[in-house]
Design an enzyme around this catalytic site. Structure first.
Site, short mmCIF file in Angstrom:
data_model
loop_
_atom_site.label_atom_id
_atom_site.label_comp_id
_atom_site.label_asym_id
_atom_site.label_seq_id
_atom_site.Cartn_x
_atom_site.Cartn_y
_atom_site.Cartn_z
N ARG A 53 -10.69 10.62 1.84
CA ARG A 53 -10.60 11.39 3.09
C ARG A 53 -11.91 12.15 3.32
O ARG A 53 -12.32 12.32 4.46
CB ARG A 53 -9.39 12.32 3.03
N ARG A 68 0.96 10.24 5.37
CA ARG A 68 1.20 8.91 5.95
C ARG A 68 2.53 8.33 5.47
O ARG A 68 2.70 7.13 5.37
CB ARG A 68 0.06 7.96 5.54
N LYS A 91 0.85 -1.19 0.00
CA LYS A 91 0.00 0.00 0.00
C LYS A 91 0.89 1.24 0.00
O LYS A 91 1.68 1.44 0.91
CB LYS A 91 -0.93 0.00 1.21
N SER A 133 -10.25 5.80 -4.53
CA SER A 133 -11.17 6.94 -4.68
C SER A 133 -10.73 7.94 -5.73
O SER A 133 -11.55 8.42 -6.52
CB SER A 133 -11.33 7.63 -3.32
N GLU A 175 7.32 -6.53 1.26
CA GLU A 175 6.06 -6.40 2.01
C GLU A 175 5.17 -7.63 1.80
O GLU A 175 4.57 -8.12 2.75
CB GLU A 175 5.32 -5.13 1.58
N TYR A 194 -15.26 1.15 -6.74
CA TYR A 194 -16.52 1.81 -6.38
C TYR A 194 -17.56 1.63 -7.49
O TYR A 194 -18.73 1.93 -7.29
CB TYR A 194 -16.27 3.28 -6.07
N LYS A 198 -2.27 -1.52 -3.74
CA LYS A 198 -3.13 -0.34 -3.67
C LYS A 198 -2.26 0.92 -3.68
O LYS A 198 -1.28 0.97 -2.94
CB LYS A 198 -3.91 -0.40 -2.37
#
Ligand code: PBG
Length: 327
Positions: free
Chosen positions: A207, A218, A197, A275, A234, A314, A249
């Site tokens: 957000r 982040r 990620k 998003s 990872e 989505y 992602k």
């Protein structure tokens, strides 16, 4: 004059030939619908930066889940938006918290006809918006966060989640979650690890969707977009820790990572079309700059072609409706 000895165009001549020779397809069962449930609202709340996506009420979420079953979707991934937040995200470990109740409601609605997934992360629940708890000097405290993730995971699984999606990028999160689940007798609850990620500007509209309290970024826990090899590390760590599936992602700017992970992963690979990817295509289409439906289908087909076995998008329900109609 000499004629071409090879004519790849032959197989492109008709829709039937193209359909027969397509190397990948999108099947409704490979689509996972991310959905937001917001505490304390009486009507679904549309999101300005994600036209067509809402923050659900309990009723509208149950309807969306029911529709997902009818459309033959693979799963639903639930995110909670609590009415109150605090420094440690305590609403996330409250069995009556918005997300845990939503998991139970959705599970009661769909049973085993749809895979119920939930986000294991603190950012929706903390008043500072970080994915973990903070040290006195404001750094995200990896190991203190792990303890909370372990409790969240058990409560989400007890609420009825089939698959847990730890998305906070804390080191060791899959291991502590697996251990906590096993100790609680929840040995059949699966973990979909957000293995690779990346920190991304394309999370912007999310957000708004979770009413994020984050200021700053982040970058100390999510991966650097410059890094490809590190994604292998990872994924390997998450597999060692017991991940049942792994995720990449975002998706569209990270198709090389999707392909790398698909090539090496012994477990199913998911990719999350996030998003901002949704918002970009919707905005361009709303301006008449691109043709919406083929652009959406091409974007998801590209993620499948790169090697993702399943796609969180989505548009899952809308795509599923299109594919159902065309079959
Ligand atoms: C963290 C989480 C995020 C998303 C999914 N899980 C936000 C973030 O990492 O900042 C983003 C999804 C999207 O943008 O569609 N709980």
């Amino acid at each position: 004059m000499s004629f071409p000895s090879h004519r790849p165009r032959r197989l492109r001549a008709t829709a039937a030939l193209r359909k027969l020779t397509a190397e990948v397809r999108i099947d409704n069962s490979q689509l996972i619908l991310p959905a937001f449930i917001r505490e304390g609202i009486s009507e679904p709340a549309p999101l300005q930066s994600m036209p067509g996506v809402v923050q659900h009420t309990t009723d509208s979420l149950k309807r969306a889940a029911f529709e997902a079953v009818e459309l033959g979707l693979g799963g639903i991934m639930l995110f909670g938006v609590p009415a109150t937040r605090d420094a440690t995200g305590s609403a996330g470990v409250d069995p009556d918290g918005v997300l845990n109740k939503a998991i139970a409601d959705v599970k009661a609605e769909v049973g085993n006809d749809l895979v119920v997934m939930s986000d294991v992360c603190l950012d929706e629940f903390t008043d500072h918006g970080h994915c973990g708890v903070l040290t006195p000097d404001g750094a995200v405290d990896n190991d203190a966060t792990l303890e909370i993730y372990a409790r969240m995971a058990v409560i989400q699984a007890q609420s009825g989640a089939d698959v847990l999606g730890p998305s906070g990028m804390m080191d060791g999160q899959v291991a502590v979650i697996r251990q906590a689940l096993d100790e609680a007798g929840l040995k059949d609850t699966a973990v979909l690890a957000y293995a690779a990620k990346y920190t991304s500007a394309f999370y912007g509209p999310f957000r708004e969707a979770v009413d994020s309290q984050l200021s700053g970024d982040r970058k100390t826990y999510q991966m650097d977009p410059a890094n490809r090899r590190e994604a292998m590390l990872e994924v390997e760590l998450d597999l060692e820790e017991g991940a049942d599936m792994v995720m990449v992602k975002p998706a569209m700017s990270y198709l090389d990572i999707v392909a790398d992970v698909a090539a090496m992963s012994p477990v199913p690979v998911a990719a999350y079309q996030i998003s901002g990817e949704y918002a970009m295509i919707e905005a361009a289409a709303a301006n008449g700059w691109i043709d919406r439906k083929p652009a959406i289908l091409e974007s998801v087909l590209g993620i499948r072609r790169a090697g993702a076995d399943m796609v969180l998008t989505y548009w899952a329900a809308e795509i599923a409706r299109w594919l159902k109609e065309s079959n």
